[in-house]
Design a protein around this motif. Structure first.
Motif, PDB file in Angstrom:
ATOM      1  N   GLU A 173      -5.012  20.184  -1.155  1.00 33.38           N
ATOM      2  CA  GLU A 173      -4.869  19.584   0.180  1.00 33.38           C
ATOM      3  C   GLU A 173      -6.126  18.813   0.582  1.00 33.38           C
ATOM      4  O   GLU A 173      -6.044  17.765   1.226  1.00 33.38           O
ATOM      5  N   ASP A 174      -7.305  19.327   0.167  1.00 34.57           N
ATOM      6  CA  ASP A 174      -8.567  18.619   0.442  1.00 34.57           C
ATOM      7  C   ASP A 174      -8.514  17.199  -0.131  1.00 34.57           C
ATOM      8  O   ASP A 174      -8.878  16.229   0.520  1.00 34.57           O
ATOM      9  N   VAL A 175      -8.066  17.103  -1.393  1.00 35.66           N
ATOM     10  CA  VAL A 175      -8.030  15.798  -2.053  1.00 35.66           C
ATOM     11  C   VAL A 175      -6.962  14.910  -1.410  1.00 35.66           C
ATOM     12  O   VAL A 175      -7.165  13.712  -1.207  1.00 35.66           O
ATOM     13  N   ASP A 176      -5.831  15.524  -1.058  1.00 33.09           N
ATOM     14  CA  ASP A 176      -4.747  14.762  -0.431  1.00 33.09           C
ATOM     15  C   ASP A 176      -5.203  14.172   0.903  1.00 33.09           C
ATOM     16  O   ASP A 176      -4.884  13.028   1.235  1.00 33.09           O
ATOM     17  N   ASN A 177      -5.977  14.941   1.670  1.00 27.39           N
ATOM     18  CA  ASN A 177      -6.507  14.435   2.946  1.00 27.39           C
ATOM     19  C   ASN A 177      -7.451  13.261   2.721  1.00 27.39           C
ATOM     20  O   ASN A 177      -7.424  12.267   3.450  1.00 27.39           O
ATOM     21  N   LEU A 178      -8.291  13.364   1.682  1.00 25.37           N
ATOM     22  CA  LEU A 178      -9.199  12.259   1.360  1.00 25.37           C
ATOM     23  C   LEU A 178      -8.409  11.021   0.944  1.00 25.37           C
ATOM     24  O   LEU A 178      -8.744   9.895   1.301  1.00 25.37           O
ATOM     25  N   LEU A 179      -7.333  11.257   0.193  1.00 20.64           N
ATOM     26  CA  LEU A 179      -6.488  10.149  -0.263  1.00 20.64           C
ATOM     27  C   LEU A 179      -5.848   9.431   0.927  1.00 20.64           C
ATOM     28  O   LEU A 179      -5.783   8.205   0.973  1.00 20.64           O
ATOM     29  N   SER A 180      -5.403  10.216   1.919  1.00 17.62           N
ATOM     30  CA  SER A 180      -4.817   9.623   3.137  1.00 17.62           C
ATOM     31  C   SER A 180      -5.843   8.751   3.858  1.00 17.62           C
ATOM     32  O   SER A 180      -5.545   7.653   4.314  1.00 17.62           O
ATOM     33  N   THR A 181      -7.087   9.255   3.936  1.00 17.31           N
ATOM     34  CA  THR A 181      -8.166   8.481   4.559  1.00 17.31           C
ATOM     35  C   THR A 181      -8.384   7.186   3.795  1.00 17.31           C
ATOM     36  O   THR A 181      -8.466   6.102   4.371  1.00 17.31           O
ATOM     37  N   GLY A 182      -8.464   7.309   2.467  1.00 16.60           N
ATOM     38  CA  GLY A 182      -8.693   6.141   1.624  1.00 16.60           C
ATOM     39  C   GLY A 182      -7.593   5.104   1.753  1.00 16.60           C
ATOM     40  O   GLY A 182      -7.854   3.900   1.831  1.00 16.60           O
ATOM     41  N   GLN A 183      -6.333   5.579   1.814  1.00 17.06           N
ATOM     42  CA  GLN A 183      -5.196   4.644   1.913  1.00 17.06           C
ATOM     43  C   GLN A 183      -5.265   3.831   3.201  1.00 17.06           C
ATOM     44  O   GLN A 183      -4.903   2.656   3.236  1.00 17.06           O
ATOM     45  N   GLN A 184      -5.741   4.459   4.280  1.00 19.08           N
ATOM     46  CA  GLN A 184      -5.836   3.749   5.561  1.00 19.08           C
ATOM     47  C   GLN A 184      -6.859   2.622   5.500  1.00 19.08           C
ATOM     48  O   GLN A 184      -6.759   1.641   6.215  1.00 19.08           O
ATOM     49  N   HIS A 185      -7.867   2.768   4.631  1.00 19.69           N
ATOM     50  CA  HIS A 185      -8.938   1.775   4.543  1.00 19.69           C
ATOM     51  C   HIS A 185      -8.669   0.736   3.455  1.00 19.69           C
ATOM     52  O   HIS A 185      -9.504  -0.117   3.200  1.00 19.69           O
ATOM     53  N   ARG A 186      -7.503   0.817   2.816  1.00 14.96           N
ATOM     54  CA  ARG A 186      -7.237  -0.018   1.642  1.00 14.96           C
ATOM     55  C   ARG A 186      -6.725  -1.409   2.009  1.00 14.96           C
ATOM     56  O   ARG A 186      -6.133  -1.612   3.060  1.00 14.96           O
ATOM     57  N   THR A 187      -6.924  -2.372   1.106  1.00 14.22           N
ATOM     58  CA  THR A 187      -6.514  -3.757   1.343  1.00 14.22           C
ATOM     59  C   THR A 187      -5.121  -4.008   0.764  1.00 14.22           C
ATOM     60  O   THR A 187      -4.928  -3.948  -0.453  1.00 14.22           O
ATOM     61  N   VAL A 188      -4.147  -4.272   1.653  1.00 11.09           N
ATOM     62  CA  VAL A 188      -2.795  -4.624   1.196  1.00 11.09           C
ATOM     63  C   VAL A 188      -2.341  -5.884   1.924  1.00 11.09           C
ATOM     64  O   VAL A 188      -2.890  -6.259   2.945  1.00 11.09           O
ATOM     65  N   ALA A 189      -1.330  -6.558   1.361  1.00 11.24           N
ATOM     66  CA  ALA A 189      -0.808  -7.768   1.994  1.00 11.24           C
ATOM     67  C   ALA A 189       0.634  -7.972   1.571  1.00 11.24           C
ATOM     68  O   ALA A 189       1.108  -7.357   0.612  1.00 11.24           O
ATOM     69  N   CYS A 190       1.324  -8.845   2.286  1.00  7.54           N
ATOM     70  CA  CYS A 190       2.718  -9.160   1.968  1.00  7.54           C
ATOM     71  C   CYS A 190       2.757 -10.419   1.092  1.00  7.54           C
ATOM     72  O   CYS A 190       2.095 -11.405   1.392  1.00  7.54           O
ATOM     73  N   THR A 191       3.502 -10.360  -0.027  1.00  9.93           N
ATOM     74  CA  THR A 191       3.705 -11.553  -0.855  1.00  9.93           C
ATOM     75  C   THR A 191       5.207 -11.730  -1.053  1.00  9.93           C
ATOM     76  O   THR A 191       6.008 -10.874  -0.652  1.00  9.93           O
ATOM     77  N   ASP A 192       5.610 -12.829  -1.703  1.00 12.37           N
ATOM     78  CA  ASP A 192       7.036 -13.071  -1.938  1.00 12.37           C
ATOM     79  C   ASP A 192       7.647 -12.027  -2.868  1.00 12.37           C
ATOM     80  O   ASP A 192       8.855 -11.849  -2.902  1.00 12.37           O
ATOM     81  N   MET A 193       6.791 -11.335  -3.646  1.00  5.96           N
ATOM     82  CA  MET A 193       7.314 -10.380  -4.640  1.00  5.96           C
ATOM     83  C   MET A 193       7.222  -8.934  -4.186  1.00  5.96           C
ATOM     84  O   MET A 193       7.821  -8.054  -4.779  1.00  5.96           O
ATOM     85  N   ASN A 194       6.444  -8.654  -3.149  1.00  6.94           N
ATOM     86  CA  ASN A 194       6.216  -7.268  -2.746  1.00  6.94           C
ATOM     87  C   ASN A 194       5.768  -7.237  -1.287  1.00  6.94           C
ATOM     88  O   ASN A 194       4.772  -7.847  -0.933  1.00  6.94           O
TER      89      ASN A 194
END
Length: 260
Positions: free
Chosen positions: A134-155
């Motif tokens: 659960e410790d690692v999962d919580n860190l992963l959730s934090t990391g996902q919030q700070h991650r760079t994502v965008a919308c493209t025609d394929m995804n």
């Protein structure tokens, strides 16, 4: 028109389960506690399902959560061993190393790979002690919030960076032997053709950086496979950071995601 032959350890079809997939990688995961550096990549075109294989869903978790559960389970079973685990969440974005455990509004130090005592390290990278999945999962959730994502025609939620989840282990065996190792789970950004994904400006710059680092990874793997005299680890922060996990007696696995 030449024919090419590829060999795979296993082929998982579209009706395969996350449980079956993890069965194929479990032994590799456990060898991290035995002192081996381990690296598991999810590779494939954008939208092919890499993040699904790694992350899964809360009701049907992927490789991340299953790996954490297995590591802590094995650590508990090793009687007489002293095992300390720390975690880091990193993204490689536009050929830069970003620490995802540092809030975006805080000025993070510029991170670079350095060599210390014969090992590649990243000074200044946040390493959080973890003692439960659960410790690692919580860190992963934090990391996902700070991650760079965008919308493209394929995804609709295209990852614009490579995500690296690392668990560093410091082990003292029951015989008093000291071991150090790291397991890195890499959700690679999808390779894409600019004409197909319909991106421009910053998105196009990101795509070029993604394709460049994937090409560098291919060069490293090719050099290792052909036992080349020189392996170009320094051509990309991705491969430079993973040098210790792609050389020596380390263990590497590539999940190749295919879609029509």
């Amino acid at each position: 028109g030449s024919k090419k032959t590829f060999q795979f350890n296993e082929v998982f079809r579209e009706n395969s389960t996350q449980v079956q997939l993890f069965e194929g990688v479990r032994d590799l995961v456990v060898s991290m506690i035995d002192g081996y550096n381990v690296c598991i990549f999810a590779y494939g075109q954008t939208g092919a399902g890499k993040t699904h294989s790694m992350q899964g869903t809360p009701s049907d978790p992927g490789i991340y959560m299953r790996t954490f559960n297995e590591l802590f389970k094995v650590a508990r079973e090793r009687s007489g061993w002293r095992i300390e685990l720390t975690a880091a969440i990193i993204e490689i974005y536009n050929e830069e190393i970003r620490d995802l455990l540092v809030p975006p509004d805080k000025k993070a130090p510029k991170l670079q790979v350095r060599q210390e005592k014969g090992r590649n390290v990243v000074p200044g990278l946040t390493l959080q002690p973890v003692s439960t999945p659960e410790d690692v999962d919580n860190l992963l959730s934090t990391g996902q919030q700070h991650r760079t994502v965008a919308c493209t025609d394929m995804n609709a939620h295209s990852s614009r960076s490579h995500l690296m989840v690392q668990i560093h282990g410091s082990m003292n065996t029951s015989e008093g032997k000291e071991l150090k190792s790291v397991i890195t789970l890499v959700d690679l950004a999808g390779s894409e053709r600019l004409a197909k994904s319909g991106v421009s400006g910053d998105r196009a710059k990101e795509a070029i950086a993604i394709n460049k680092s994937l090409s560098a990874l291919g060069d490293v793997i090719n050099s290792r496979a052909t036992k080349g005299a020189h392996t170009p680890f320094r051509n990309s922060p991705l491969t430079h950071m993973l040098q210790d996990s792609l050389s020596g007696d380390s263990k590497t696995l590539m999940l190749l995601q295919m879609n029509p």
